[in-house]
Design an enzyme around this catalytic site. Structure first.
Site, PDB file in Angstrom:
ATOM      1  N   LYS A  79     -62.925 -52.593 -21.245  1.00 12.59           N
ATOM      2  CA  LYS A  79     -64.376 -52.570 -21.024  1.00 12.59           C
ATOM      3  C   LYS A  79     -65.078 -51.528 -21.893  1.00 12.59           C
ATOM      4  CE  LYS A  79     -64.825 -54.738 -16.540  1.00 12.59           C
ATOM      5  NZ  LYS A  79     -65.369 -54.685 -15.186  1.00 12.59           N
ATOM      6  N   LYS A 103     -63.346 -67.548 -17.988  1.00 11.51           N
ATOM      7  CA  LYS A 103     -63.540 -67.616 -16.541  1.00 11.51           C
ATOM      8  C   LYS A 103     -65.037 -67.698 -16.205  1.00 11.51           C
ATOM      9  CE  LYS A 103     -63.001 -63.646 -14.097  1.00 11.51           C
ATOM     10  NZ  LYS A 103     -63.666 -63.301 -12.856  1.00 11.51           N
ATOM     11  N   LYS A 114     -70.126 -64.100 -12.733  1.00 12.57           N
ATOM     12  CA  LYS A 114     -71.508 -63.946 -12.290  1.00 12.57           C
ATOM     13  C   LYS A 114     -72.370 -63.194 -13.287  1.00 12.57           C
ATOM     14  CE  LYS A 114     -69.626 -61.255  -8.603  1.00 12.57           C
ATOM     15  NZ  LYS A 114     -68.788 -60.251  -9.249  1.00 12.57           N
TER      16      LYS A 114
HETATM   17  N1  AQP Z   1     -63.997 -67.868 -11.972  1.00  7.25           N
HETATM   18  C1  AQP Z   1     -63.322 -67.464 -10.896  1.00  7.25           C
HETATM   19  N2  AQP Z   1     -62.406 -68.279 -10.310  1.00  7.25           N
HETATM   20  C2  AQP Z   1     -61.736 -67.866  -9.191  1.00  7.25           C
HETATM   21  N3  AQP Z   1     -61.912 -66.670  -8.586  1.00  7.25           N
HETATM   22  C3  AQP Z   1     -62.823 -65.839  -9.138  1.00  7.25           C
HETATM   23  N4  AQP Z   1     -63.245 -64.591  -8.794  1.00  7.25           N
HETATM   24  C4  AQP Z   1     -64.172 -64.179  -9.696  1.00  7.25           C
HETATM   25  N5  AQP Z   1     -64.393 -65.134 -10.615  1.00  7.25           N
HETATM   26  C5  AQP Z   1     -63.560 -66.168 -10.307  1.00  7.25           C
HETATM   27  C6  AQP Z   1     -62.780 -63.842  -7.614  1.00  7.25           C
HETATM   28  O1  AQP Z   1     -63.926 -63.438  -6.877  1.00  7.25           O
HETATM   29  C7  AQP Z   1     -63.634 -62.209  -6.187  1.00  7.25           C
HETATM   30  C8  AQP Z   1     -64.768 -61.242  -6.335  1.00  7.25           C
HETATM   31  O2  AQP Z   1     -64.918 -60.949  -7.702  1.00  7.25           O
HETATM   32  P1  AQP Z   1     -65.398 -59.528  -8.201  1.00  7.25           P
HETATM   33  O3  AQP Z   1     -66.823 -59.359  -7.895  1.00  7.25           O
HETATM   34  O4  AQP Z   1     -64.514 -58.487  -7.618  1.00  7.25           O
HETATM   35  O5  AQP Z   1     -65.147 -59.436  -9.749  1.00  7.25           O
HETATM   36  P2  AQP Z   1     -64.866 -60.446 -10.896  1.00  7.25           P
HETATM   37  O6  AQP Z   1     -63.523 -61.071 -10.752  1.00  7.25           O
HETATM   38  O7  AQP Z   1     -65.085 -59.671 -12.144  1.00  7.25           O
HETATM   39  O8  AQP Z   1     -65.986 -61.556 -10.680  1.00  7.25           O
HETATM   40  P3  AQP Z   1     -66.984 -62.124 -11.765  1.00  7.25           P
HETATM   41  O9  AQP Z   1     -67.810 -63.163 -11.094  1.00  7.25           O
HETATM   42  O10 AQP Z   1     -66.261 -62.522 -13.010  1.00  7.25           O
HETATM   43  O11 AQP Z   1     -67.927 -60.872 -12.034  1.00  7.25           O
HETATM   44  P4  AQP Z   1     -68.291 -60.121 -13.382  1.00  7.25           P
HETATM   45  O12 AQP Z   1     -69.154 -61.047 -14.160  1.00  7.25           O
HETATM   46  O13 AQP Z   1     -69.021 -58.883 -12.963  1.00  7.25           O
HETATM   47  O14 AQP Z   1     -67.003 -59.791 -14.093  1.00  7.25           O
HETATM   48  C9  AQP Z   1     -62.333 -61.686  -6.764  1.00  7.25           C
HETATM   49  O15 AQP Z   1     -61.294 -61.897  -5.810  1.00  7.25           O
HETATM   50  C10 AQP Z   1     -62.108 -62.515  -8.008  1.00  7.25           C
HETATM   51  O16 AQP Z   1     -60.731 -62.725  -8.285  1.00  7.25           O
END
Ligand code: AQP
Length: 321
Positions: free
Chosen positions: A108, A189, A192
């Site tokens: 990051k 992936k 959000k």
């Molecule tokens: N695309 C995905 N498919 C399956 N599971 C997912 N998770 C996230 N994206 C996917 C799961 O959601 C939970 C919460 O996520 P997080 O907020 O801890 O962080 P993240 O994995 O970084 O989620 P994002 O949406 O991708 O956020 P950003 O954009 O901030 O990086 C976790 O259990 C994660 O595995």
């Protein structure tokens, strides 16, 4: 036994968060489990304060709307004083080298003009999240195992140096869950915080917007309706989403359709149907700010109470407070 999981309000919750995590938390959790909105973790990169505040509320509403019991949720920053204190104690038990070795920090930080110190120290805050609640298990994906390892090391080190205070947590690999890919670029992936939201279905999107996004999902020109993730990642993603929404396998759902257009319609309707109750419930929670505030306050109080003795003992043993 307490399991602890979190979601960071770095954007609106999206379909991958729901199918891959939130839906399981609501369906499979045990009564001792805890779930929190990790808003402090969203501060490690540039962000908008008003937006963060509203995303935290919205994310809390989504967790509740998914069916997670109100007495199992809280918002991380409601414990900012306790976590700030414990983080400091743990930072003083952590070496610079240990923090700087974290793979996620290196990834990051790479390419960012200004690297916030919080990006380096956030795994220690995560250790504080875990240790303050006395969590036994932390379900994680591959990218977070190193952070739970750090929490284990810090707990063990503190316990052996100053006295036994912390439960030493275990990382448990989250079972195989749907990994939803971006609809526009199925090699990455669904996330959000992705800048271009065309390929991201947010759980609170209006049904027509969901349909539009899915109808524009990238596929390929093979016109072979088979489940072949390596060769047809866009198509495989749609089949996996449909499978996840209908409780079947991607191979089975592929057999029901002959054209990409027909498949996309089926995926869109399945996703709209899957999200409809969640969306309706979440909007109800958001329409009742006083009700949501009182659930939030009660959650904070419970989490604070859980951590109180651990924090007091840690400070006492560390010779402060
Ligand atoms: N695309 C995905 N498919 C399956 N599971 C997912 N998770 C996230 N994206 C996917 C799961 O959601 C939970 C919460 O996520 P997080 O907020 O801890 O962080 P993240 O994995 O970084 O989620 P994002 O949406 O991708 O956020 P950003 O954009 O901030 O990086 C976790 O259990 C994660 O595995």
């Amino acid at each position: 036994m307490t399991r602890l999981s979190a979601i960071t309000p770095s954007g609106h919750a999206q379909l991958g968060n729901y199918l891959g995590a939130i839906r399981r938390w609501a369906g499979e959790g045990s009564p001792g489990d805890l779930y929190f909105v990790s808003d402090l973790h969203a501060m490690t990169v540039s962000y908008n304060p008003a937006k963060l505040r509203s995303l935290s509320r919205e994310t809390l509403a989504v967790l509740l709307a998914a069916g997670i019991a109100p007495d199992r949720v809280f918002v991380q920053s409601d414990l900012v004083r306790e976590l700030g204190a414990l983080s400091w104690v743990l930072e003083c038990a952590c070496s610079y080298g240990e923090a700087a070795r974290m793979t996620q920090f290196k990834q990051k930080a790479d390419g960012q003009g200004v690297v916030r110190l919080g990006l380096l120290t956030y795994p220690v805050l995560m250790a504080a999240d875990i240790l303050l609640q006395g969590a036994d298990e932390v379900p994680v994906g591959q990218d977070q195992t190193q952070h739970v390892e750090l929490a284990r090391s810090l707990a063990r080190r503190f316990n052996s140096t100053y006295g036994d205070v912390f439960v030493v947590p275990r990382a448990v690999m989250a079972g195989t869950a749907a990994r939803v890919m971006d609809l526009s670029d199925p090699t990455r992936k669904m996330s959000k915080s992705t800048q271009d939201s065309a390929g991201v279905v947010f759980v609170l999107d209006d049904p027509d917007l969901v349909r539009r996004k899915i109808s524009r999902a990238a596929t390929d020109s093979d016109n072979r309706l088979e489940y072949r993730p390596t060769f047809q990642p866009g198509l495989a993603n749609l089949l996996e989403i449909l499978a996840s929404c209908t409780g079947r396998s991607p191979i089975e759902v592929a057999e029901d359709h002959t054209t990409y257009g027909e498949l996309k319609e089926a995926v869109a309707e399945a996703v709209v149907a899957e999200l409809a109750p969640l969306r309706a419930q979440a909007l109800e929670y958001l329409d009742d700010p006083a009700g949501l505030d009182s659930i939030r306050a009660a959650g904070a109080e419970r989490a604070r109470e859980r951590g109180k003795h651990i924090l007091e003992a840690a400070l006492r043993m560390a010779g402060v407070g």
